[in-house]
Design an enzyme around this catalytic site. Sequence first.
Site, PDB file in Angstrom:
ATOM      1  N   LYS A 110       0.823  -1.216   0.000  1.00 30.65           N
ATOM      2  CA  LYS A 110       0.000   0.000   0.000  1.00 30.65           C
ATOM      3  C   LYS A 110       0.849   1.254   0.000  1.00 30.65           C
ATOM      4  O   LYS A 110       0.475   2.256  -0.606  1.00 30.65           O
ATOM      5  CB  LYS A 110      -0.965  -0.006   1.191  1.00 30.65           C
ATOM      6  CG  LYS A 110      -2.048  -1.057   1.049  1.00 30.65           C
ATOM      7  CD  LYS A 110      -3.193  -0.836   2.006  1.00 30.65           C
ATOM      8  CE  LYS A 110      -4.305  -1.839   1.705  1.00 30.65           C
ATOM      9  NZ  LYS A 110      -5.427  -1.729   2.633  1.00 30.65           N
ATOM     10  N   LYS A 194      -9.548 -12.516  -8.331  1.00 27.81           N
ATOM     11  CA  LYS A 194     -10.590 -12.576  -7.304  1.00 27.81           C
ATOM     12  C   LYS A 194     -11.660 -11.508  -7.529  1.00 27.81           C
ATOM     13  O   LYS A 194     -11.342 -10.390  -7.918  1.00 27.81           O
ATOM     14  CB  LYS A 194      -9.950 -12.323  -5.930  1.00 27.81           C
ATOM     15  CG  LYS A 194      -9.904 -13.556  -5.074  1.00 27.81           C
ATOM     16  CD  LYS A 194      -9.278 -13.380  -3.712  1.00 27.81           C
ATOM     17  CE  LYS A 194      -9.507 -12.106  -2.960  1.00 27.81           C
ATOM     18  NZ  LYS A 194      -9.182 -12.250  -1.526  1.00 27.81           N
ATOM     19  N   LYS A 197     -14.115  -5.620  -4.339  1.00 24.07           N
ATOM     20  CA  LYS A 197     -15.035  -4.493  -4.238  1.00 24.07           C
ATOM     21  C   LYS A 197     -14.367  -3.186  -4.642  1.00 24.07           C
ATOM     22  O   LYS A 197     -14.876  -2.118  -4.368  1.00 24.07           O
ATOM     23  CB  LYS A 197     -15.636  -4.405  -2.835  1.00 24.07           C
ATOM     24  CG  LYS A 197     -14.675  -4.242  -1.694  1.00 24.07           C
ATOM     25  CD  LYS A 197     -15.423  -4.391  -0.359  1.00 24.07           C
ATOM     26  CE  LYS A 197     -14.482  -4.387   0.812  1.00 24.07           C
ATOM     27  NZ  LYS A 197     -15.141  -4.701   2.078  1.00 24.07           N
TER      28      LYS A 197
HETATM   29  P1  AMP Z   1     -12.156  -7.459   1.825  1.00 21.75           P
HETATM   30  O1  AMP Z   1     -13.296  -7.241   0.882  1.00 21.75           O
HETATM   31  O2  AMP Z   1     -10.864  -7.678   1.112  1.00 21.75           O
HETATM   32  O3  AMP Z   1     -12.095  -6.468   2.948  1.00 21.75           O
HETATM   33  O4  AMP Z   1     -12.434  -8.853   2.524  1.00 21.75           O
HETATM   34  C1  AMP Z   1     -13.424  -9.113   3.487  1.00 21.75           C
HETATM   35  C2  AMP Z   1     -13.531 -10.625   3.653  1.00 21.75           C
HETATM   36  O5  AMP Z   1     -14.083 -11.228   2.461  1.00 21.75           O
HETATM   37  C3  AMP Z   1     -12.177 -11.314   3.886  1.00 21.75           C
HETATM   38  O6  AMP Z   1     -12.327 -12.372   4.825  1.00 21.75           O
HETATM   39  C4  AMP Z   1     -11.836 -11.882   2.523  1.00 21.75           C
HETATM   40  O7  AMP Z   1     -11.020 -13.029   2.600  1.00 21.75           O
HETATM   41  C5  AMP Z   1     -13.205 -12.226   1.934  1.00 21.75           C
HETATM   42  N1  AMP Z   1     -13.193 -12.117   0.456  1.00 21.75           N
HETATM   43  C6  AMP Z   1     -12.939 -10.993  -0.255  1.00 21.75           C
HETATM   44  N2  AMP Z   1     -13.017 -11.241  -1.592  1.00 21.75           N
HETATM   45  C7  AMP Z   1     -13.314 -12.558  -1.732  1.00 21.75           C
HETATM   46  C8  AMP Z   1     -13.528 -13.426  -2.867  1.00 21.75           C
HETATM   47  N3  AMP Z   1     -13.490 -12.979  -4.115  1.00 21.75           N
HETATM   48  N4  AMP Z   1     -13.824 -14.726  -2.624  1.00 21.75           N
HETATM   49  C9  AMP Z   1     -13.891 -15.180  -1.359  1.00 21.75           C
HETATM   50  N5  AMP Z   1     -13.714 -14.430  -0.254  1.00 21.75           N
HETATM   51  C10 AMP Z   1     -13.420 -13.131  -0.420  1.00 21.75           C
END
Ligand code: AMP
Length: 328
Positions: A110, A194, A197
């Site tokens: 970052k 992946k 968001k």
């Molecule tokens: P984040 O959106 O990166 O803050 O992630 C929040 C939670 O969602 C974390 O536990 C990530 O591991 C899970 N997560 C985020 N993107 C994915 C994805 N494409 N598939 C599965 N789990 C995800």
Amino acid sequence: MTRVFSGIKPTGHVHLGNLLGALIPWVERQDADSIYCVVDLHALTVPQDPDELRGTTLRLAQVLLSLGLDPEVCTLFVQSHVHEHTELAWLMECTASFGELSRMTQFKDKSDKAGRGGFVSGGLFTYPALMAADILLYDADEVPVGDDQRQHVELTRDLAERFNSRYGPTFTVPRATFPSAGARVMDLQEPTAKMSKSDDQAPGTILLLDEPKAIERKIKRAVTDSDGEVRFDVEAKPGVSNLLSILAGVTGRTPEAVAADYERYGPLKADTAAAVVERLAPIQTRYAELAADPAETARLLAVGADRARETAAATLARARDNIGLLPR
Ligand code: AMP
Ligand code: TRP
């Protein structure tokens, strides 16, 4: 019982990957020893628009409630409502070394991204100490997280052990747990990356609050391949395998079992879209009810914070005492 703690940052919009990979497992395994936190202080490592932060924090709490996190069963609260987090974070900053914090790959990524002369807050650097405090305050045994948080939980373990050996038994040493391999939802347009968001308008990301029409459109246009065979094979057929995983994830089956039901992509896409719409519909309805009554959400979060504070205060008192701060 196994004490579980996890946190999610209020940034952006919750998508299907968050849901299948993290949040549905939270809901399914919740019990009296599960503690879930909207980590708003972690969002402050980058400058925030105040109104937007308030909105995103409230919305995320409402999403978690809509999914079925039940404040009568588990503890759900907002990090900044329990001031023990920031207080223990200081003790953790003083337990972590500069070298350890410098080696965190998330910090390196970052801060590199900010580029030379870009703004990198001190909080971005010390963030893992706050995360350690989050976890250690609740004597958590298990911390369900995505793979990207592995290093932070390792550091948390090291800090707990160091503090315990310097000042006497104070913290439970936690371990990270990871979702099963099938729990990785890929981008519909780019099935080797992946689902994320980062981009609101992304055609490859299904948001929790997407309208049925948008969900149908995105799944219909999902990238597949040209050999026309429905088979679960992540390497050779990432797009089709992703659809199978999604359909399996929302219906509680395995991708291989789902694959046996289909011969063509069209029906697979139609059924996947229908299943996602059906799975999200009750969540969206419940969300609309909660969104119409923010006072009720505030009440539920206050109950959660009160419950969290009881445990957090006891742990902090132990840490303060053991490190030699004068009783107040
Ligand atoms: P984040 O959106 O990166 O803050 O992630 C929040 C939670 O969602 C974390 O536990 C990530 O591991 C899970 N997560 C985020 N993107 C994915 C994805 N494409 N598939 C599965 N789990 C995800
Ligand atoms: N750092 C985590 C993330 O970016 C969020 C988080 C903060 C967290 N505190 C936590 C996760 C404690 C688990 C436990 O996803």
